[in-house]
Design an enzyme around this catalytic site. Structure first.
Site, PDB file in Angstrom:
ATOM      1  N   LYS A 193      10.308  64.965  -9.583  1.00 27.61           N
ATOM      2  CA  LYS A 193       8.963  64.442  -9.326  1.00 27.61           C
ATOM      3  C   LYS A 193       8.640  64.474  -7.831  1.00 27.61           C
ATOM      4  O   LYS A 193       9.223  63.738  -7.044  1.00 27.61           O
ATOM      5  CB  LYS A 193       8.801  63.002  -9.825  1.00 27.61           C
ATOM      6  CG  LYS A 193       7.320  62.640  -9.851  1.00 27.61           C
ATOM      7  CD  LYS A 193       7.046  61.174  -9.757  1.00 27.61           C
ATOM      8  CE  LYS A 193       7.106  60.605  -8.376  1.00 27.61           C
ATOM      9  NZ  LYS A 193       6.024  61.011  -7.466  1.00 27.61           N
ATOM     10  N   GLU A 267      18.640  58.158  -0.677  1.00 30.02           N
ATOM     11  CA  GLU A 267      18.499  58.452   0.750  1.00 30.02           C
ATOM     12  C   GLU A 267      17.263  57.709   1.223  1.00 30.02           C
ATOM     13  O   GLU A 267      16.152  58.057   0.829  1.00 30.02           O
ATOM     14  CB  GLU A 267      18.407  59.969   0.936  1.00 30.02           C
ATOM     15  CG  GLU A 267      18.865  60.401   2.296  1.00 30.02           C
ATOM     16  CD  GLU A 267      17.705  60.524   3.242  1.00 30.02           C
ATOM     17  OE1 GLU A 267      17.439  59.540   3.960  1.00 30.02           O
ATOM     18  OE2 GLU A 267      17.059  61.571   3.232  1.00 30.02           O
ATOM     19  N   CYS A 301      13.037  60.220   8.299  1.00 32.75           N
ATOM     20  CA  CYS A 301      13.916  59.078   8.074  1.00 32.75           C
ATOM     21  C   CYS A 301      14.963  58.962   9.172  1.00 32.75           C
ATOM     22  O   CYS A 301      15.395  57.870   9.505  1.00 32.75           O
ATOM     23  CB  CYS A 301      14.577  59.179   6.709  1.00 32.75           C
ATOM     24  SG  CYS A 301      15.299  60.784   6.411  1.00 32.75           S
ATOM     25  N   GLU A 398      11.188  50.168  10.190  1.00 32.64           N
ATOM     26  CA  GLU A 398      10.834  51.593  10.183  1.00 32.64           C
ATOM     27  C   GLU A 398       9.301  51.738  10.186  1.00 32.64           C
ATOM     28  O   GLU A 398       8.627  51.205   9.310  1.00 32.64           O
ATOM     29  CB  GLU A 398      11.415  52.270   8.940  1.00 32.64           C
ATOM     30  CG  GLU A 398      11.143  53.767   8.917  1.00 32.64           C
ATOM     31  CD  GLU A 398      11.804  54.474   7.736  1.00 32.64           C
ATOM     32  OE1 GLU A 398      11.608  54.036   6.588  1.00 32.64           O
ATOM     33  OE2 GLU A 398      12.513  55.470   7.973  1.00 32.64           O
TER      34      GLU A 398
HETATM   35  P1  NAI Z   1       7.909  55.506  -1.604  1.00 34.63           P
HETATM   36  O1  NAI Z   1       9.339  55.151  -1.562  1.00 34.63           O
HETATM   37  O2  NAI Z   1       6.969  54.650  -2.392  1.00 34.63           O
HETATM   38  O3  NAI Z   1       7.726  57.009  -2.150  1.00 34.63           O
HETATM   39  C1  NAI Z   1       8.746  57.969  -2.276  1.00 34.63           C
HETATM   40  C2  NAI Z   1       8.714  58.573  -3.669  1.00 34.63           C
HETATM   41  O4  NAI Z   1       9.059  57.587  -4.633  1.00 34.63           O
HETATM   42  C3  NAI Z   1       7.359  59.114  -4.120  1.00 34.63           C
HETATM   43  O5  NAI Z   1       7.562  60.279  -4.877  1.00 34.63           O
HETATM   44  C4  NAI Z   1       6.826  57.993  -4.995  1.00 34.63           C
HETATM   45  O6  NAI Z   1       5.886  58.420  -5.948  1.00 34.63           O
HETATM   46  C5  NAI Z   1       8.083  57.529  -5.672  1.00 34.63           C
HETATM   47  N1  NAI Z   1       8.067  56.161  -6.185  1.00 34.63           N
HETATM   48  C6  NAI Z   1       7.309  55.109  -5.802  1.00 34.63           C
HETATM   49  N2  NAI Z   1       7.601  54.017  -6.524  1.00 34.63           N
HETATM   50  C7  NAI Z   1       8.580  54.360  -7.388  1.00 34.63           C
HETATM   51  C8  NAI Z   1       9.327  53.667  -8.392  1.00 34.63           C
HETATM   52  N3  NAI Z   1       9.126  52.379  -8.631  1.00 34.63           N
HETATM   53  N4  NAI Z   1      10.261  54.337  -9.081  1.00 34.63           N
HETATM   54  C9  NAI Z   1      10.498  55.640  -8.832  1.00 34.63           C
HETATM   55  N5  NAI Z   1       9.823  56.360  -7.907  1.00 34.63           N
HETATM   56  C10 NAI Z   1       8.879  55.727  -7.185  1.00 34.63           C
HETATM   57  O7  NAI Z   1       7.418  55.595  -0.120  1.00 34.63           O
HETATM   58  P2  NAI Z   1       5.919  55.436   0.450  1.00 34.63           P
HETATM   59  O8  NAI Z   1       5.276  54.196  -0.055  1.00 34.63           O
HETATM   60  O9  NAI Z   1       5.225  56.704   0.225  1.00 34.63           O
HETATM   61  O10 NAI Z   1       6.219  55.206   2.004  1.00 34.63           O
HETATM   62  C11 NAI Z   1       6.464  53.893   2.469  1.00 34.63           C
HETATM   63  C12 NAI Z   1       7.495  53.879   3.548  1.00 34.63           C
HETATM   64  O11 NAI Z   1       8.726  54.370   3.042  1.00 34.63           O
HETATM   65  C13 NAI Z   1       7.214  54.762   4.745  1.00 34.63           C
HETATM   66  O12 NAI Z   1       6.374  54.136   5.650  1.00 34.63           O
HETATM   67  C14 NAI Z   1       8.601  54.999   5.269  1.00 34.63           C
HETATM   68  O13 NAI Z   1       8.972  53.907   6.083  1.00 34.63           O
HETATM   69  C15 NAI Z   1       9.466  55.024   4.039  1.00 34.63           C
HETATM   70  N6  NAI Z   1       9.781  56.401   3.579  1.00 34.63           N
HETATM   71  C16 NAI Z   1      11.007  56.917   3.838  1.00 34.63           C
HETATM   72  C17 NAI Z   1      11.294  58.213   3.479  1.00 34.63           C
HETATM   73  C18 NAI Z   1      12.615  58.826   3.769  1.00 34.63           C
HETATM   74  O14 NAI Z   1      12.689  60.032   3.954  1.00 34.63           O
HETATM   75  N7  NAI Z   1      13.699  58.088   3.753  1.00 34.63           N
HETATM   76  C19 NAI Z   1      10.306  59.074   2.843  1.00 34.63           C
HETATM   77  C20 NAI Z   1       9.065  58.409   2.534  1.00 34.63           C
HETATM   78  C21 NAI Z   1       8.826  57.124   2.923  1.00 34.63           C
END
Ligand code: NAI
Ligand code: MG
Length: 489
Positions: A193, A267, A301, A398
Site C-alpha cells: 500500500k 522503520e 527519517c 521529529e
Molecule cells: P503515517 O505514518 O500516517 O503514514 C505512513 C503510511 O502509513 C501511509 O501509507 C499511511 O496511509 C499509512 N497508515 C496511516 N495510518 C495507518 C494505520 N493505522 N495502519 C496502517 N497504515 C497506516 O505518516 P504521516 O501522517 O503521513 O506523517 C506524519 C509524520 O510521520 C511526519 O511528520 C513524520 O514525522 C513521520 N513520518 C516518518 C516517515 C519515515 O520515513 N520514517 C515517513 C512518513 C512520515
C-alpha cells in the site's frame, strides 16, 4: 504478446538519461484502479481519491480507494500466487527481478518526472538518487534469489508467505523497491500500500511488474489511506508486515500485531545528531549539514535535524551555513536548478509551520533564507534555530521539514551525551579529521546508521534501521533478507 526479453534493450549500469526538458511525454492516467492479480481493477465500492501536485495544488489523477473487501481480494490473489512463486527455481525468480530493474531503468525519466510531480521533490534528486537507487535495490536482491543458502550457511531458508507492506510519501518509489525487492527474492508474494499523497510511481511500478511478466498475483498494489493500510496489516492472510512511517502509526501496528505470530519490521521516525568537531574540514561539513537537513525538503527519517557544533568553530560554521542557505533555490520541482522542492502536502506544511511557531515561543532564534517562494503550492524556506536547548520541542521532536536545530558543545563527552539524549536512534553523522574520534563516536552513538564526513548516503548492500523509537528490524543488505525468511536448523 512479445516476451519481455525482446521488448528490452538491456544495459548494465544503473546510470541513465538526463532530466526531461518537458513533461509532455509523461503518461499519467486520469484514473487508476487497484493492481490485483495482474490486472487493474475498479474498487468494490467504486470510491476514488485525488492525488495532487503539491507544487501547484493541481489534480494529477484519481486513484482507487481500496476497502477491506479489495484488500481481501488482493491478499487472496497473493496467497494463490505464493504456491507458484515460492516453488519456481530460485534462479528463474531472480531473472524476473532483474527484468523489473531493467525496465525501471528504461523508464527512468518517466519515473523521475512522475515522482517529482506527485510528491514535490526536486527532479535532480528523483533523477539522480530515488530512481537509480530503486533500480539498484532490484538488481541487488535479484542477485540473492538463488544464493539464499549461502547467505545463511548451515540453515534451511524458507519464505514467509504473503507480505503486507505499507510505505510513506517521502521516497515513494524507493520505499516500494526497498520493500518489494527482498520480499520477492526470498520467494514471498506481496500486497503493497503506497501513501495516499504519492501513489503514482507505485502504480507505474505495477505496470513494470506486469510488463516484466511476473505471474499474476505475485505483486498486488492497493491504494488508499490509513484505513486501507490497517486492513493490510490486520488481514489474517498476511504472514509478514513491513511498515515505514510515523512512530505513532508504528505503535498502533505493533499493538495490532501483538500475539498474531506475524513477523514484522518497522522503520519509524528519527532526530539524528550531526556532530561537527573543530578539526573538521569546515566547508565540507557545511555542505554535509545542508545535505543532511535540506535534502528532500527534510522529509527524511534519517535527516541530520540536530546539529552539534564545537564551540570554537560555531560562529564560523553558522555564518557559512547562512551564506550557503542564501544560495539554495526553492521552487519548481521539475526545474533542474531547484534545490528544495515543494512540501509534500498541506497537512505536512501545517505540521512544519506549527513547529516554527513552537520553536520561537520556546525562545529559539529562527533564521530563514530570504529566497522567494511561489504563490501556489506548499513551500517552506530553509530554516535554522539557534539558541535552543535539549528540552526544546524543536530539538526533541521529529519535524520532517527543512528545519535545523543548532546547539554547541565543548567536549567529546558533552556532544555524545547530547546526541544520545533522544527517544530516537536511527542515524547520525560525525565530522572530524581524526579517525580515532570517528571510531569512538560511531561506536557510542546509539543509532542504526552513522556517517563519517558525509551524510545521507545510501546503498542497497548496507543495512538500515533504528534503535529505540526509530523502529524494529533492518532493511537492506544481507540483514534485509532475514526479514523475509524463516530460518530453520
Ligand atoms: P503515517 O505514518 O500516517 O503514514 C505512513 C503510511 O502509513 C501511509 O501509507 C499511511 O496511509 C499509512 N497508515 C496511516 N495510518 C495507518 C494505520 N493505522 N495502519 C496502517 N497504515 C497506516 O505518516 P504521516 O501522517 O503521513 O506523517 C506524519 C509524520 O510521520 C511526519 O511528520 C513524520 O514525522 C513521520 N513520518 C516518518 C516517515 C519515515 O520515513 N520514517 C515517513 C512518513 C512520515
Ligand atoms: Mg500527490
Amino acid at each position: 504478446m512479445a516476451t519481455p526479453e525482446n521488448k528490452l534493450a538491456f544495459d548494465d549500469g544503473w546510470q541513465y538519461s538526463p532530466a526531461p526538458e518537458s513533461t509532455d511525454h509523461i503518461k499519467v492516467k486520469k484514473r487508476y484502479g487497484l493492481f490485483i492479480d495482474g490486472n487493474f481493477l475498479a474498487p468494490e465500492k467504486g470510491r476514488y481519491f485525488d492525488t495532487i501536485n503539491p507544487a501547484t495544488e493541481e489534480k494529477l489523477s484519481r486513484v482507487a480507494l481500496a476497502s477491506e473487501a479489495d484488500v481481501d481480494k488482493a491478499v487472496k490473489a497473493a496467497r494463490k500466487a505464493y504456491g507458484k512463486w515460492s516453488r519456481i527455481k530460485p534462479a528463474e525468480r531472480g531473472k524476473y527481478i532483474y527484468r523489473i530493474a531493467r525496465i525501471m531503468q528504461e523508464r527512468a525519466r518517466e519515473f523521475a518526472a512522475i515522482e517529482s510531480l506527485d510528491g514535490g521533490k526536486p527532479i535532480r534528486e528523483s533523477r539522480d538518487i530515488d530512481v537509480p537507487l530503486a533500480a539498484a535495490h532490484f538488481f541487488y536482491y535479484a542477485g540473492w534469489a538463488d544464493k539464499l543458502e549461502y547467505a545463511f550457511p548451515g540453515r534451511k531458508v524458507r519464505p514467509l508467505g504473503v507480505a503486507g507492506q505499507v510505505i510513506p510519501w517521502n521516497f515513494p518509489l524507493l520505499m516500494a523497491a526497498w520493500k518489494l525487492a527482498p520480499a520477492l527474492a526470498c520467494g514471498n508474494t506481496v500486497v503493497l500500500k503506497p501513501a495516499e499523497t504519492t501513489p503514482l510511481t507505485a502504480l507505474k511500478l505495477a505496470e513494470v511488474v506486469r510488463d516484466a511478466g511476473l505471474p499474476d498475483g505475485v505483486v498486488n498494489i492497493v491504494t488508499g489511506a490509513g484505513e486501507t493500510g490497517a486492513a493490510v496489516v490486520g488481514h489474517p492472510g498476511v504472514d509478514k508486515v513491513a511498515f515505514t512511517g510515523s512512530t505513532e502509526v508504528g505503535r498502533v501496528i505493533m499493538k495490532a500485531l501483538a500475539g498474531t505470530g506475524k513477523k514484522y519490521t518497522l522503520e519509524l521516525g528519527g532526530k539524528a545528531a550531526n556532530i561537527v568537531f573543530a578539526d573538521a574540514a569546515i566547508d565540507q561539513a557545511v555542505e554535509g549539514i545542508v545535505n543532511g537537513i535540506f535534502f528532500n525538503q527534510g522529509h527524511v527519517c534519517c535527516a541530520g535535524s540536530r546539529l552539534f557544533v564545537q564551540e570554537s568553530v560555531a560562529d564560523e560554521v553558522i555564518q557559512k551555513l547562512k551564506d550557503r542557505m542564501e544560495t539554495l533555490i526553492v521552487g519548481d520541482p521539475l526545474d533542474k536548478n531547484t534545490d528544495i522542492g515543494a512540501i509534500n502536502s498541506a497537512r505536512q506544511l501545517e505540521t512544519i509551520e506549527r513547529y516554527l511557531a513552537i520553536g520561537q515561543e520556546e525562545g529559539g532564534t529562527m533564521y530563514q533564507s530570504s529566497c522567494k517562494v511561489p504563490k501556489e503550492g506548499y513551500w517552506c524556506r530553509p530554516t535554522i534555530f539557534t539558541g535552543v536547548s535539549q528540552s526544546n520541542r524543536v530539538v526533541q521532536e521529529e519535524i520532517f521539514g527543512p528545519v535545523l536545530a543548532i546547539q554547541t558543545f565543548r567536549t567529546f563527552d558533552e556532544a555524545l551525551t547530547k546526541a544520545n539524549n533522544t527517544p530516537y536512534g536511527l542515524s547520525g553523522g560525525v565530522w572530524t579529521d581524526k579517525g580515532a574520534k570517528i571510531f569512538r563516536m560511531t561506536q557510542s552513538v546509539r543509532a542504526g546508521v552513522i556517517w563519517a564526513n558525509t551524510f545521507n548516503k545510501f546503498d542497497p548492500t548496507s543495512p538500515f534501521g533504528g534503535y529505540k523509537e526509530s523502529g524494529v528490524g533492518r532493511e537492506g543488505g544481507l540483514h534485509g533478507l532475514d526479514a523475509y525468511l524463516r530460518l530453520e536448523a
